[in-house]
Every structure is written in structure tokens, then in C-alpha cells.
Design a protein around this motif. Sequence first.
Motif, PDB file in Angstrom:
ATOM      1  N   LYS A  43      -3.595 -42.042  -2.253  1.00  0.00           N
ATOM      2  CA  LYS A  43      -4.918 -42.319  -1.679  1.00  0.00           C
ATOM      3  C   LYS A  43      -4.770 -43.205  -0.435  1.00  0.00           C
ATOM      4  CE  LYS A  43      -9.567 -43.023  -2.979  1.00  0.00           C
ATOM      5  NZ  LYS A  43     -10.278 -42.013  -3.679  1.00  0.00           N
ATOM      6  N   LEU A  44      -3.911 -44.202  -0.529  1.00  0.00           N
ATOM      7  CA  LEU A  44      -3.664 -45.079   0.613  1.00  0.00           C
ATOM      8  C   LEU A  44      -3.095 -44.286   1.787  1.00  0.00           C
ATOM      9  CD1 LEU A  44      -3.692 -47.962   1.711  1.00  0.00           C
ATOM     10  CD2 LEU A  44      -1.402 -48.250   0.776  1.00  0.00           C
ATOM     11  N   GLU A  45      -2.189 -43.374   1.508  1.00  0.00           N
ATOM     12  CA  GLU A  45      -1.605 -42.532   2.552  1.00  0.00           C
ATOM     13  C   GLU A  45      -2.679 -41.668   3.211  1.00  0.00           C
ATOM     14  OE1 GLU A  45       1.126 -40.956   5.110  1.00  0.00           O
ATOM     15  OE2 GLU A  45       1.494 -42.572   3.689  1.00  0.00           O
ATOM     16  N   ARG A  46      -3.573 -41.079   2.417  1.00  0.00           N
ATOM     17  CA  ARG A  46      -4.659 -40.267   2.975  1.00  0.00           C
ATOM     18  C   ARG A  46      -5.589 -41.120   3.839  1.00  0.00           C
ATOM     19  NH1 ARG A  46      -4.797 -37.898  -2.271  1.00  0.00           N
ATOM     20  NH2 ARG A  46      -6.679 -39.074  -2.767  1.00  0.00           N
ATOM     21  N   LEU A  47      -5.882 -42.328   3.366  1.00  0.00           N
ATOM     22  CA  LEU A  47      -6.736 -43.223   4.143  1.00  0.00           C
ATOM     23  C   LEU A  47      -6.068 -43.614   5.465  1.00  0.00           C
ATOM     24  CD1 LEU A  47      -8.203 -45.573   1.388  1.00  0.00           C
ATOM     25  CD2 LEU A  47      -9.459 -43.929   2.787  1.00  0.00           C
ATOM     26  N   GLU A  48      -4.774 -43.872   5.417  1.00  0.00           N
ATOM     27  CA  GLU A  48      -4.043 -44.207   6.642  1.00  0.00           C
ATOM     28  C   GLU A  48      -4.069 -43.040   7.619  1.00  0.00           C
ATOM     29  OE1 GLU A  48      -0.166 -45.336   5.226  1.00  0.00           O
ATOM     30  OE2 GLU A  48      -0.740 -47.428   4.975  1.00  0.00           O
ATOM     31  N   GLN A  49      -3.906 -41.818   7.113  1.00  0.00           N
ATOM     32  CA  GLN A  49      -3.943 -40.640   7.977  1.00  0.00           C
ATOM     33  C   GLN A  49      -5.318 -40.479   8.611  1.00  0.00           C
ATOM     34  OE1 GLN A  49      -2.710 -37.450   5.405  1.00  0.00           O
ATOM     35  NE2 GLN A  49      -0.531 -37.910   5.621  1.00  0.00           N
ATOM     36  N   ARG A  50      -6.377 -40.651   7.812  1.00  0.00           N
ATOM     37  CA  ARG A  50      -7.738 -40.540   8.343  1.00  0.00           C
ATOM     38  C   ARG A  50      -7.987 -41.619   9.396  1.00  0.00           C
ATOM     39  NH1 ARG A  50     -11.742 -40.841   3.663  1.00  0.00           N
ATOM     40  NH2 ARG A  50     -13.220 -40.906   5.391  1.00  0.00           N
ATOM     41  N   PHE A  51      -7.515 -42.830   9.097  1.00  0.00           N
ATOM     42  CA  PHE A  51      -7.670 -43.930  10.057  1.00  0.00           C
ATOM     43  C   PHE A  51      -6.948 -43.610  11.361  1.00  0.00           C
ATOM     44  CE2 PHE A  51      -6.138 -47.918  11.908  1.00  0.00           C
ATOM     45  CZ  PHE A  51      -7.349 -48.539  12.152  1.00  0.00           C
ATOM     46  N   ASP A  52      -5.714 -43.114  11.253  1.00  0.00           N
ATOM     47  CA  ASP A  52      -4.943 -42.761  12.446  1.00  0.00           C
ATOM     48  C   ASP A  52      -5.642 -41.669  13.254  1.00  0.00           C
ATOM     49  OD1 ASP A  52      -3.014 -44.630  11.834  1.00  0.00           O
ATOM     50  OD2 ASP A  52      -1.602 -43.176  10.978  1.00  0.00           O
ATOM     51  N   LYS A  54      -8.906 -40.969  13.299  1.00  0.00           N
ATOM     52  CA  LYS A  54     -10.100 -41.526  13.928  1.00  0.00           C
ATOM     53  C   LYS A  54      -9.724 -42.450  15.081  1.00  0.00           C
ATOM     54  CE  LYS A  54     -13.277 -40.928  10.192  1.00  0.00           C
ATOM     55  NZ  LYS A  54     -14.553 -41.296   9.689  1.00  0.00           N
ATOM     56  N   LEU A  55      -8.687 -43.233  14.892  1.00  0.00           N
ATOM     57  CA  LEU A  55      -8.230 -44.123  15.956  1.00  0.00           C
ATOM     58  C   LEU A  55      -7.793 -43.312  17.168  1.00  0.00           C
ATOM     59  CD1 LEU A  55      -7.697 -47.046  16.762  1.00  0.00           C
ATOM     60  CD2 LEU A  55      -5.404 -46.802  15.805  1.00  0.00           C
ATOM     61  N   GLU A  56      -7.095 -42.217  16.931  1.00  0.00           N
ATOM     62  CA  GLU A  56      -6.661 -41.356  18.025  1.00  0.00           C
ATOM     63  C   GLU A  56      -7.870 -40.737  18.727  1.00  0.00           C
ATOM     64  OE1 GLU A  56      -3.968 -37.359  18.451  1.00  0.00           O
ATOM     65  OE2 GLU A  56      -3.303 -38.893  17.038  1.00  0.00           O
ATOM     66  N   LEU A  57      -8.854 -40.307  17.946  1.00  0.00           N
ATOM     67  CA  LEU A  57     -10.075 -39.725  18.509  1.00  0.00           C
ATOM     68  C   LEU A  57     -10.821 -40.760  19.346  1.00  0.00           C
ATOM     69  CD1 LEU A  57     -12.037 -37.249  18.504  1.00  0.00           C
ATOM     70  CD2 LEU A  57     -13.152 -38.353  16.563  1.00  0.00           C
ATOM     71  N   TRP A  58     -11.006 -41.949  18.799  1.00  0.00           N
ATOM     72  CA  TRP A  58     -11.710 -43.017  19.518  1.00  0.00           C
ATOM     73  C   TRP A  58     -10.921 -43.456  20.739  1.00  0.00           C
ATOM     74  CZ3 TRP A  58     -12.725 -46.159  14.470  1.00  0.00           C
ATOM     75  CH2 TRP A  58     -13.778 -45.574  13.759  1.00  0.00           C
ATOM     76  N   GLY A  59      -9.616 -43.570  20.576  1.00  0.00           N
ATOM     77  CA  GLY A  59      -8.768 -43.963  21.701  1.00  0.00           C
ATOM     78  C   GLY A  59      -8.844 -42.946  22.831  1.00  0.00           C
ATOM     79  N   GLY A  60      -8.843 -41.658  22.476  1.00  0.00           N
ATOM     80  CA  GLY A  60      -8.961 -40.611  23.487  1.00  0.00           C
ATOM     81  C   GLY A  60     -10.296 -40.673  24.209  1.00  0.00           C
ATOM     82  N   ALA A  61     -11.364 -40.900  23.445  1.00  0.00           N
ATOM     83  CA  ALA A  61     -12.692 -41.003  24.054  1.00  0.00           C
ATOM     84  C   ALA A  61     -12.762 -42.229  24.960  1.00  0.00           C
ATOM     85  CB  ALA A  61     -13.760 -41.071  22.968  1.00  0.00           C
ATOM     86  N   LEU A  62     -12.192 -43.329  24.504  1.00  0.00           N
ATOM     87  CA  LEU A  62     -12.190 -44.549  25.321  1.00  0.00           C
ATOM     88  C   LEU A  62     -11.382 -44.351  26.596  1.00  0.00           C
ATOM     89  CD1 LEU A  62     -13.038 -47.493  25.573  1.00  0.00           C
ATOM     90  CD2 LEU A  62     -10.999 -48.114  24.263  1.00  0.00           C
ATOM     91  N   LEU A  63     -10.252 -43.695  26.475  1.00  0.00           N
ATOM     92  CA  LEU A  63      -9.420 -43.414  27.649  1.00  0.00           C
ATOM     93  C   LEU A  63     -10.173 -42.546  28.648  1.00  0.00           C
ATOM     94  CD1 LEU A  63      -6.663 -43.715  29.011  1.00  0.00           C
ATOM     95  CD2 LEU A  63      -5.925 -41.684  27.772  1.00  0.00           C
TER      96      LEU A  63
END
Length: 119
Positions: A43-52, A54-63
Amino acid sequence: MKRGATGMSTPVTRGELREELAQLEIRLEQKLEQKLEQKFDQKLERLEQRFDQKLELWGGALLARIAESEQRLLTEMARHINAAYEAMTKQISAIDEKYADLPARVRRLEDNVFVPRRR
């Protein structure tokens, strides 16, 4: 059980039964802890993947927003620089026009004031 005969029909004492049940309980608890730990890790691994993700999506939008802002800023700066250049060019040309006839005037003045030397 520490008795020599381990057949299903061999009688056991309450103490032996309790000892066997306690060992069974310990083994079950260990297996349960292992399974819970595995599920938690998954579950922790799945949460980390989802976080990564979303972070990549947000980072791309911010960029993209930063790049867009940078482009707008560069366009605005270019507009201001061109306006300043045009204003400065007008000022310099006004000064140049004012003194455009200066070389001819100086030459005429020199011709009148200084006598040419004979060689």
C-alpha cells in the motif's frame, strides 16, 4: 509435544495441549504480522507511486506556467527596449540635425581666420 509417540490417537495432557496451542498462536501471529507488513509495504508503494505521478504532473504544469511567464516577460522587455531605443534614436538625430552644418561652418571659419602656410 515431547512424547515419543506422535500418533493422532495418543492422549495428551492439558499442559501439552496448552503448550502446543501457544506455539500455534505464536506462529499464527508471526504469519499475520508478516502478511500485514507485506500489505502495508504494498500500500505504501502504491501511495508513493501515486504521489510521484501527481508530483510529476504538477511539476510539469508548473514548468509550463513558468515558461509561459518567462516568454511573456521577454516579449514585454523587448517591447520596452525597442521603445527606449526609438526614443533615444530620435533624441540623437535631433542633436545630429542641429549640428549637421558644423563641419562646413568650422571650415569656413578656419579659412577666414587662419592664413594658409606657403610651402
